[in-house]
Write a protein that holds these residues in place. Structure first.
Motif, short mmCIF file in Angstrom:
data_model
loop_
_atom_site.label_atom_id
_atom_site.label_comp_id
_atom_site.label_asym_id
_atom_site.label_seq_id
_atom_site.Cartn_x
_atom_site.Cartn_y
_atom_site.Cartn_z
N ASN A 108 66.53 27.17 18.24
CA ASN A 108 65.78 28.20 18.96
C ASN A 108 66.73 29.17 19.66
OD1 ASN A 108 63.21 27.36 18.25
ND2 ASN A 108 63.08 25.94 19.96
N LEU A 109 67.81 28.66 20.20
CA LEU A 109 68.80 29.51 20.85
C LEU A 109 69.41 30.47 19.83
CD1 LEU A 109 70.35 30.12 23.46
CD2 LEU A 109 72.01 28.38 22.77
N HIS A 113 69.01 35.82 24.25
CA HIS A 113 69.02 34.54 24.97
C HIS A 113 70.42 34.17 25.44
CE1 HIS A 113 65.08 34.24 23.15
NE2 HIS A 113 64.82 33.32 24.06
N TRP A 135 66.23 15.35 17.88
CA TRP A 135 65.36 16.45 17.46
C TRP A 135 65.30 17.53 18.55
CZ3 TRP A 135 63.22 18.51 13.34
CH2 TRP A 135 62.27 19.50 13.52
N LYS A 136 65.13 17.12 19.79
CA LYS A 136 65.03 18.09 20.89
C LYS A 136 66.33 18.88 21.04
CE LYS A 136 61.45 15.76 23.54
NZ LYS A 136 61.11 15.02 24.75
N ARG A 137 67.46 18.20 20.91
CA ARG A 137 68.75 18.88 21.03
C ARG A 137 68.95 19.88 19.90
NH1 ARG A 137 71.60 14.77 20.41
NH2 ARG A 137 72.65 15.24 18.47
N THR A 140 64.04 11.31 18.71
CA THR A 140 63.40 12.34 19.53
C THR A 140 64.44 13.12 20.31
OG1 THR A 140 61.38 11.04 19.69
CG2 THR A 140 61.70 12.74 21.36
N SER A 141 65.40 12.43 20.89
CA SER A 141 66.46 13.08 21.64
C SER A 141 67.26 14.02 20.73
CB SER A 141 67.38 12.03 22.26
OG SER A 141 68.47 12.63 22.90
N SER A 148 66.59 21.22 17.83
CA SER A 148 65.60 22.30 17.84
C SER A 148 65.89 23.30 18.95
CB SER A 148 64.17 21.77 17.92
OG SER A 148 63.95 21.09 19.12
N SER A 149 66.41 22.83 20.07
CA SER A 149 66.80 23.73 21.15
C SER A 149 67.95 24.63 20.69
CB SER A 149 67.22 22.91 22.38
OG SER A 149 67.64 23.76 23.41
N ALA A 150 68.93 24.06 20.00
CA ALA A 150 70.05 24.84 19.49
C ALA A 150 69.59 25.87 18.46
CB ALA A 150 71.11 23.91 18.89
N THR A 175 73.43 34.56 23.85
CA THR A 175 74.46 34.12 22.93
C THR A 175 75.49 35.22 22.79
OG1 THR A 175 73.22 34.92 21.01
CG2 THR A 175 72.92 32.61 21.63
#
Length: 120
Positions: A105-106, A113, A97-99, A94-95, A101-103, A115
């Motif tokens: 999305n960025l 955003h 995946w969140k990292r 989960t950790s 997916s955040s990257a 970049t």
């Protein structure tokens, strides 16, 4: 939602993550898990029993799940649940995946955003 014949190919690892998450909430048998994934994802993701059962067997072999037989009338069902090691893997996955997916999305958001653009 557009008609599709399968899930996008970039979803490798997602079935395992969802299986661990749903089984951490409560024990389930295979077909029930297939339906729970569909429901939990708002019908966006649909993994067949042919996808789910090999993952269940692998996770059980890796000691991330336990399986027990349950009699329901004349039928027998194999019910799976997470072990402590399975819950630990779920936390790690989960950790990650969140990292990731955040990257993503960025990156998909681009300059709006914050970049930087690459100089050529």
């Amino acid at each position: 939602m557009a008609n599709r014949t399968s899930n996008p190919p970039f979803l490798n690892g997602v079935p395992e993550l969802l299986i661990l998450r749903l089984l951490a909430r409560r024990p389930m048998y295979g077909y029930e898990l297939v339906q729970a994934i569909k429901l939990a994802t708002g019908n966006e993701l649909e993994f067949s029993e042919g996808c789910v059962y090999p993952i269940l067997h692998r996770l059980e072999g890796d000691k991330l799940l336990t399986a027990s037989e349950l009699s329901v009338g004349a039928r027998k069902r194999i019910v799976y649940q997470t072990t402590a090691a399975g819950r630990k893997r779920l936390e790690e996955s989960t950790s990650t995946w969140k990292r990731i997916s955040s990257a993503i999305n960025l990156a998909l958001g681009g300059a709006e955003h914050g970049t930087a653009t690459v100089a050529r």
